[in-house]
Design a protein around this motif. Structure first.
Motif, PDB file in Angstrom:
ATOM      1  N   MET A 122       0.826  -1.200   0.000  1.00 29.49           N
ATOM      2  CA  MET A 122       0.000   0.000   0.000  1.00 29.49           C
ATOM      3  C   MET A 122       0.866   1.257   0.000  1.00 29.49           C
ATOM      4  N   SER A 169      -4.489  16.285   1.287  1.00 25.51           N
ATOM      5  CA  SER A 169      -4.095  17.108   2.428  1.00 25.51           C
ATOM      6  C   SER A 169      -2.595  17.346   2.336  1.00 25.51           C
ATOM      7  N   PHE A 280     -16.724   9.308   7.281  1.00 24.17           N
ATOM      8  CA  PHE A 280     -15.883   8.413   8.070  1.00 24.17           C
ATOM      9  C   PHE A 280     -16.105   8.665   9.555  1.00 24.17           C
TER      10      PHE A 280
ATOM     11  N   LYS B  88      -6.734   6.874  -1.715  1.00 20.77           N
ATOM     12  CA  LYS B  88      -7.777   6.963  -0.695  1.00 20.77           C
ATOM     13  C   LYS B  88      -7.702   5.780   0.269  1.00 20.77           C
ATOM     14  N   TYR B  90      -5.460   3.993   1.132  1.00 22.27           N
ATOM     15  CA  TYR B  90      -4.280   3.899   1.977  1.00 22.27           C
ATOM     16  C   TYR B  90      -4.347   4.830   3.169  1.00 22.27           C
ATOM     17  N   HIS B  91      -4.164   6.115   2.917  1.00 20.92           N
ATOM     18  CA  HIS B  91      -3.956   6.921   4.111  1.00 20.92           C
ATOM     19  C   HIS B  91      -5.215   7.478   4.741  1.00 20.92           C
ATOM     20  N   ASP B  92      -6.337   7.405   4.019  1.00 16.16           N
ATOM     21  CA  ASP B  92      -7.551   7.936   4.622  1.00 16.16           C
ATOM     22  C   ASP B  92      -7.983   7.164   5.847  1.00 16.16           C
ATOM     23  N   ASN B  93      -8.120   5.889   5.658  1.00 11.48           N
ATOM     24  CA  ASN B  93      -8.693   5.105   6.734  1.00 11.48           C
ATOM     25  C   ASN B  93      -7.650   4.367   7.544  1.00 11.48           C
ATOM     26  N   LYS B 104      -7.041  14.320   8.092  1.00 15.64           N
ATOM     27  CA  LYS B 104      -7.463  13.120   7.361  1.00 15.64           C
ATOM     28  C   LYS B 104      -8.461  13.583   6.319  1.00 15.64           C
TER      29      LYS B 104
END
Lengths: 591, 128
Positions: A122, A169, A280, B88, B90-93, B104
């Motif tokens: 990943m 971000s 989320f 998405k 990967y680092h989002d959740n 986030k």
């Protein structure tokens, strides 16, 4: 390796307990202590997770005596087996099938590898995509701002500064070669100031290294759901404490500006990502909390006390657990002291010594050093029980002791109690063990009964009992002759299995399998476990006096009638079971 | 149209040039802006362009001897596809991702943001 599995599990459990406690009191702590000290308190816990080993205390704080409850799985071959499969009577639970910890170790390793591989893939994908969409920033204003901030914060290392359209971000990537990525957008100067400062604080504090450590802890404890909770909590605190550092001791004005800058970037990004709006969990509330935290001008303490408490807990609780699991191997059980004293008092060699100083009974196992004082006598148990032996069985006792050289009178012997009469005999296997580390003794069991092995230290010094093992050979029942055609013609060279405390045997047969069992109850249940196919006849009988067979009970078991309880037995005597006609079926016996 | 596929690096480079120029795109243009620096032969560029046509990223017209290419997939469309698929998740959740983000992203809806905005305004007013 078994101890490693146990250490890992105890570490996982004890650290989970500490973490849950810590999470539970977080609302209280948040009022008093700065986010920074709460963030670094987690670091101690994370290190505690990564390094499962703790200093071993000589006396355990928590004494947990556990005996293995796993039912021994004993597979008996056909009658021609020369050596009795019960080779390690002291370790029935680890002797034959692959033991639980080996399976656990393999599952754990596979988990670690899969977890790390997944994370690596990943990360690689993410880096690759972000590289594709990155352009080096050449805008003079932005570069000057970055350089200005760097020197203000005392950072001199090269940090690549890129605009990257694929990120949502601003972010800092790269543990070794840091890259600062800005998402697409026209940021105002003050916005950019805060964005860059935020990321540079992360860089200065080496938050990515911290994250690596968290990743390692998660990889090691992947099976523990609580570590994922920990990961989350740390992530939140990481941002909060970073925010604190960005705004420092400034007033409300700066704080407002900073909050607005963050929201500004969020807004801008949200406008770009039109369709996508998965809500989320914690997104909104998390952001609200963060803003509140930024706006909170109240002074918070640097929690030295907090850090010390967490540190002590991490080391202390871990060590307590570690020691207690260690004492698990040879544990002292004082409940039988009186019984042992009584048994030993009949021993001529000892009666001269007056009052016996019996300290307890220890479970034989892979001893990690049970320390014996002078004048001490201990009795060894097989997982909490004495050994059941039949007359004529050959027995080997091997042991390992370690002394300092002053030892001269260490005795080892056994006491056996006759099943039928209750009378007992004693025997000394060796009188004066020296410091030689390993010993091995053979003897032939003089009677059917219950055997206790004991150690007595009459020397001046202390010594360590490191290992003790009892191995039982040959079967005593090859002299049995049938007197009824219903019973098996000749029983020769069959196997002896101590099924006193339940267990299972494999009836592998066109031949006959014979098992001896000793019961303390008046009932014995024989059954074929669910899912096993096969049928045959079970004979249960007792033997009295001169090989006289009587009390014959028989029952046919097949896939319809899978269980049979024989009742009305005399307790505390030897019975024999024949399983005839079964074809590779496992039969469980319990009393 | 077929589902988008992630482009290999070389084809992606070509698309980058396509996106930064006004269509139609010619082989010569790609050679000038990319092929020469990469040391590609004209034939390589043609192959790459044809592969992109096959994948549905470009359309091709013939005008005289020259082939003209028009983008079918916009830059933003493809960016959206790649980020949704590879970034998405990967680092989002993941709280584990080895990146330090400012926030986030994509966690908030418009409604959430306006709520937080109001909160900030209130703080401001209280102070004034």
């Amino acid at each position: 390796m078994q101890s490693f599995v146990v250490t890992l599990l105890t570490c996982s459990i004890s650290m989970s307990v500490i973490s849950l406690l810590y999470v539970a009191i977080t609302p209280l702590l948040a009022r008093r202590y700065s986010a920074k000290s709460r963030y670094y308190a987690w670091l101690i816990i994370v290190v505690g997770l990564v390094i499962p080993f703790r200093p071993q205390l000589s006396n355990s704080v928590v004494e947990i005596v556990t005996t293995e409850t796993a039912t021994p799985a004993i597979y008996v071959g056909n009658g021609t087996t020369a050596i009795n499969p019960i080779q390690n009577a002291g370790f029935t639970s680890t002797s034959f099938s692959v033991s639980w910890w080996q399976i656990a170790l393999i599952i754990w390793l596979v988990g670690v590898v899969v977890f790390l591989a997944y994370q690596a893939v990943m990360h690689y994908r993410f880096i690759k995509t972000s590289k594709r969409w990155s352009e080096v920033i050449t805008n003079k204003r932005d570069l000057a701002l970055l350089e200005g901030l760097k020197s203000e914060m005392g950072l001199s290392n090269q940090i690549d500064f890129l605009q990257c359209d694929s990120v949502g971000s601003p972010m800092l990537v790269g543990v070794f070669k840091p890259r600062l990525l800005l998402p697409k957008g026209d940021f105002r100067r003050d916005e950019l100031y805060f964005i860059l400062k935020h990321e540079l604080v992360h860089y200065k504090r080496k938050d990515l290294w911290y994250k690596c450590l968290v990743m390692a802890a998660t990889a090691i404890h992947w099976f523990n759901p609580i570590v994922y909770l920990i990961t989350r909590a740390i992530d939140v605190l990481c941002e909060m404490s970073c925010d604190d550092e960005v705004i420092g001791n400034t007033g409300t004005d700066m704080r407002l500006h900073y909050s607005e800058a963050i929201i500004g970037v969020v807004k801008y990004q949200t406008r770009l990502k039109t369709a996508f709006s998965t809500n989320f969990y914690g997104g909104k509330n998390g952001m609200k909390k963060r803003i509140f935290s930024i706006m909170d001008t109240g002074k918070k303490r640097v929690g030295v006390a907090l850090l010390c408490t967490v540190l002590l807990l991490t080391i202390g609780v871990g060590a307590a657990f570690a020691t207690s699991s260690h004492s698990n191997a040879i544990s002292v059980d004082t409940s039988n002291v009186e019984e042992i004293k009584e048994l030993l008092s009949g021993l001529d060699e000892y009666s001269a010594l007056g009052e016996l100083n019996v300290t307890g009974a220890i479970n034989a196992g892979k001893g990690l050093g049970y320390s014996m004082n002078n004048g001490e006598i201990v009795c060894l148990y097989n997982e909490g029980y004495s050994w059941m032996l039949a007359e004529g069985q050959e027995v080997n006792v091997s042991l390992e002791i370690k002394g300092d050289g002053t030892q001269s009178a260490i005795n080892v012997g056994y006491i056996c109690v006759d099943n039928l009469t209750g009378e007992y005999q004693t025997a000394i296997l060796a009188n004066s063990l020296q410091i030689v580390e390993k010993y091995s003794f053979d003897f032939i069991a003089p009677l059917d009964g219950e055997y206790y092995f004991f150690f007595a230290n009459f020397s001046a010094g202390k010594f360590q009992l490191n290992f003790f093992e009892v191995t039982i050979f040959n079967s005593p029942i090859d002299f049995l002759v049938a007197e009824d055609e219903h019973i098996i013609p000749v029983l020769s060279g069959k196997t002896y299995v101590d099924l006193t405390h339940g267990g299972s045997v494999e009836a592998d047969d066109n031949n006959i399998s014979v098992y001896q069992l000793f019961t303390n109850s008046t009932e014995i249940t024989v059954s074929i476990p669910n899912g096993e196919n096969g049928s045959g006849t079970i004979y249960l009988y007792a033997i009295d006096g001169e090989n006289e067979v009587n009390n014959i009970l028989e029952f046919a078991l097949d896939s319809k009638n899978t269980t049979k309880t024989f009742t009305g037995l005399t307790s505390s005597r030897n019975y024999y079971i024949n399983a005839v006609g079964f074809d590779d079926v496992r039969i469980t016996v319990s009393d | 149209m077929e589902k988008l596929q992630k482009l290999p690096d070389a084809e992606f480079e070509v698309m980058k040039v396509v996106w930064t120029n006004e269509p139609p795109i010619t082989t010569n243009l790609i050679m000038e802006q990319l092929g020469n620096t990469k040391g590609w032969k004209a034939q390589t560029v043609v192959t790459l362009l044809l592969r992109l046509v096959e994948r549905g990223y470009l359309s091709k017209e013939r005008r005289g001897r020259e082939g003209l290419y028009f983008p079918l997939i916009g830059r933003d469309e493809y960016l959206q596809f790649e980020t949704d698929n590879f970034v998405k998740q990967y680092h989002d959740n993941s709280f584990l991702a080895l990146v330090n983000t400012l926030f986030k992203d994509k966690n908030l809806t418009d409604k959430d943001i306006s709520e937080i905005d109001k909160l900030l305004q209130k703080t401001k007013e209280r102070r004034d």
